[in-house]
Write a protein that holds these residues in place. Structure first.
Motif, mmCIF file in Angstrom:
data_model
loop_
_atom_site.group_PDB
_atom_site.id
_atom_site.type_symbol
_atom_site.label_atom_id
_atom_site.label_comp_id
_atom_site.label_asym_id
_atom_site.label_seq_id
_atom_site.Cartn_x
_atom_site.Cartn_y
_atom_site.Cartn_z
ATOM 1 N N GLN A 134 49.830 93.798 -0.892
ATOM 2 C CA GLN A 134 50.935 94.283 -1.714
ATOM 3 C C GLN A 134 51.769 93.128 -2.257
ATOM 4 O OE1 GLN A 134 53.269 97.507 -0.048
ATOM 5 N NE2 GLN A 134 54.940 97.166 -1.479
ATOM 6 N N ARG A 135 52.132 92.198 -1.401
ATOM 7 C CA ARG A 135 52.956 91.067 -1.852
ATOM 8 C C ARG A 135 52.190 90.180 -2.819
ATOM 9 N NH1 ARG A 135 55.042 86.289 1.248
ATOM 10 N NH2 ARG A 135 56.722 85.456 -0.015
ATOM 11 N N PHE A 136 50.902 89.980 -2.555
ATOM 12 C CA PHE A 136 50.058 89.183 -3.438
ATOM 13 C C PHE A 136 50.032 89.811 -4.835
ATOM 14 C CE2 PHE A 136 45.988 88.139 -5.379
ATOM 15 C CZ PHE A 136 45.856 86.774 -5.146
ATOM 16 N N GLY A 137 49.847 91.132 -4.889
ATOM 17 C CA GLY A 137 49.812 91.820 -6.177
ATOM 18 C C GLY A 137 51.116 91.722 -6.929
ATOM 19 N N GLU A 138 52.231 91.775 -6.209
ATOM 20 C CA GLU A 138 53.539 91.675 -6.845
ATOM 21 C C GLU A 138 53.758 90.292 -7.455
ATOM 22 O OE1 GLU A 138 55.763 94.763 -3.707
ATOM 23 O OE2 GLU A 138 56.045 92.592 -3.550
ATOM 24 N N ILE A 139 53.166 89.268 -6.843
ATOM 25 C CA ILE A 139 53.366 87.898 -7.329
ATOM 26 C C ILE A 139 52.342 87.508 -8.388
ATOM 27 C CG2 ILE A 139 53.342 85.458 -6.646
ATOM 28 C CD1 ILE A 139 54.420 86.342 -3.916
ATOM 29 N N PHE A 140 51.065 87.793 -8.111
ATOM 30 C CA PHE A 140 49.994 87.305 -8.989
ATOM 31 C C PHE A 140 49.414 88.382 -9.907
ATOM 32 C CE2 PHE A 140 49.903 84.320 -5.366
ATOM 33 C CZ PHE A 140 50.081 83.126 -6.061
ATOM 34 N N HIS A 141 49.823 89.627 -9.735
ATOM 35 C CA HIS A 141 49.399 90.734 -10.593
ATOM 36 C C HIS A 141 47.875 90.894 -10.636
ATOM 37 C CE1 HIS A 141 53.579 90.857 -11.788
ATOM 38 N NE2 HIS A 141 53.513 89.588 -12.131
ATOM 39 N N LEU B 234 51.887 82.858 1.066
ATOM 40 C CA LEU B 234 50.837 83.834 1.337
ATOM 41 C C LEU B 234 49.623 83.188 1.989
ATOM 42 C CD1 LEU B 234 50.992 85.750 -2.050
ATOM 43 C CD2 LEU B 234 51.721 86.637 0.162
ATOM 44 N N SER B 235 48.946 83.950 2.839
ATOM 45 C CA SER B 235 47.708 83.505 3.476
ATOM 46 C C SER B 235 46.511 84.110 2.760
ATOM 47 C CB SER B 235 47.682 83.921 4.951
ATOM 48 O OG SER B 235 48.768 83.357 5.647
ATOM 49 N N LEU B 236 45.392 83.384 2.762
ATOM 50 C CA LEU B 236 44.185 83.851 2.087
ATOM 51 C C LEU B 236 42.989 83.877 3.026
ATOM 52 C CD1 LEU B 236 44.361 81.910 -1.324
ATOM 53 C CD2 LEU B 236 45.020 84.280 -0.884
#
Length: 402
Positions: free
Chosen positions: A166-173, A197-199
């Motif tokens: 969710q946070r990744f999507g909010e930042i990187f779309h 963020l962790s990957l």
């Protein structure tokens, strides 16, 4: 609030937004359950006939904000429904830390540890490995050395995915990063690290969108798998890491291998509540590989409800200690479309040779719709109106040729 009918039947209180929330609003509203949203919803959600706002001062989805918000409400009792990962985490943590609120705001949700495991993709990958369940090869990236030590050939069929989607999507779309080399992977890793963020580096299982299957359902407070619903992806958008845009229901027999994996997983964590699990069939070894499990309502919950698998109402009843029963029978071969995503998914550039407009419209007319509903027309009518206005603005903005 528009009425005091919450005094007659405990209302459902929804947190989050988007298509997931609209699906839950409709599923519960059709059952005569009063539904309130904790946050003001933008179109098309705010146009639903069942949409009502409680008090829109929740703040960010944290346990502290949640409990302060709940204590401010006039409800004698309300069943809570999280419609995002962050609200799911806030609700299970907030209620665990404040047991005096648990009877007033009952839920049918997994435990706090399970939520943390399912919403953190690194923890989830470790659990799948521990249980020896079929899943894509996944490497947790703790530092740059973890990437430089990977065989260079692995990057040709792998991608970087976030631990916190969710946070990744909010930042990187987007849902994930495509990488073709260690240098590209390092660059993306540094971007994510800078954003906090962790990957993970995960194997990309070959195969078309039709190799993706979803098993949705519900587990009650006694640990009984009370509902199951299976669907197959036919088209998706965006093409690499997108969402299903056109689906069809399939029999439970078609996905028996996936159900066995899911039963083992859910039993191990003593799961309770709504779930939606995504698998991809790997033609190389004939296995259904488990990709992820959403531990909350999902986008297309309304499609399952339309087919007779109403997990939202089951969760409502289970939270209140009522009998749930079994829901595992539904029609096979029913199609569903999210037209907003499916229109670009049908373009020749993505789905060669592509579909003609006539072929696409015929499919859409025969399918269940994501937003359009005969008993709740306003969301789709306002959506169409807004699109026509935007299209007209673009036309009139075009410079005139002199």
């Amino acid at each position: 609030m528009k009425s005091d009918d919450h005094k007659l039947k405990p209302p459902a209180l929804l947190f989050g937004g988007g298509l997931t929330l609209l699906s839950v609003v409709r599923a519960l509203g059709r059952r005569g359950i009063p539904v309130y949203c904790a946050e003001v919803q933008p179109p098309p959600n705010c146009w639903s006939r069942w949409y009502r706002i409680a008090q829109s001062n929740t703040g960010d989805p944290t346990p502290r904000n949640l409990t302060a918000y709940l204590r401010s409400l006039p409800f004698e009792q309300a069943v809570l429904f999280p419609c995002s990962d962050h609200w799911l985490a806030a609700i299970v943590a907030g209620l665990e830390e404040n047991p005096d609120l648990q009877n007033r705001f009952p839920t049918s949700l997994p435990g706090r540890k399970t939520v943390a495991t399912f919403t953190d993709k690194a923890h989830f990958a470790n659990l799948l490995q521990e249980l020896a369940l079929p899943h894509p090869r996944t490497l947790i990236i703790d530092d740059e050395n973890a990437l430089t030590e990977v065989d260079a050939t692995f990057f040709s069929h792998a991608f970087l995915k976030p631990a916190d989607s969710q946070r990744f999507g909010e930042i990187f779309h987007c849902k994930a990063f495509t990488v073709n080399s260690v240098d590209e992977a390092l660059s993306r890793y540094r971007q994510a690290k800078e954003a906090g963020l962790s990957l993970l580096l995960q194997e990309r299982i070959p195969g078309p969108p039709t190799h993706h299957y979803f098993i949705d359902g519900f587990v009650d407070r006694h640990g009984t798998l009370a509902a199951l619903f299976a669907r197959q992806r036919l088209r998706m958008y965006p093409p690499d890491f997108g969402n299903s845009s056109y689906l069809v229901t399939v029999s439970l027999e078609t996905v028996q291998q996936g159900i066995r994996s899911l039963e083992k997983l859910l039993s191990f964590v003593q799961y309770r509540g709504i779930f939606s699990a995504e698998f991809k069939f790997d033609a190389r070894d004939g296995q259904f590989k488990l990709l992820e499990v959403n531990a909350r309502p999902w986008w297309y919950l309304g499609f399952a409800a339309d087919c007779g698998i109403d997990v939202a109402s089951l969760a409502y009843r289970d939270a209140l200690g009522l009998d749930v029963g079994q829901q595992k029978s539904y029609p096979v071969g029913v199609h569903f479309v999210y037209a907003e995503y499916d229109a670009p998914a049908c373009s020749p550039a993505i789905s060669p040779p592509g579909l003609s407009d006539w072929q696409r419209y015929r499919q859409w007319l025969k399918a269940r719709q994501a937003v359009f509903a005969w008993d709740d027309l306003s969301p789709s009518l306002h959506q169409w109106k807004d699109r026509l206005v935007e299209k007209a603005k673009r036309i009139f903005r075009k410079p005139r040729v002199r």
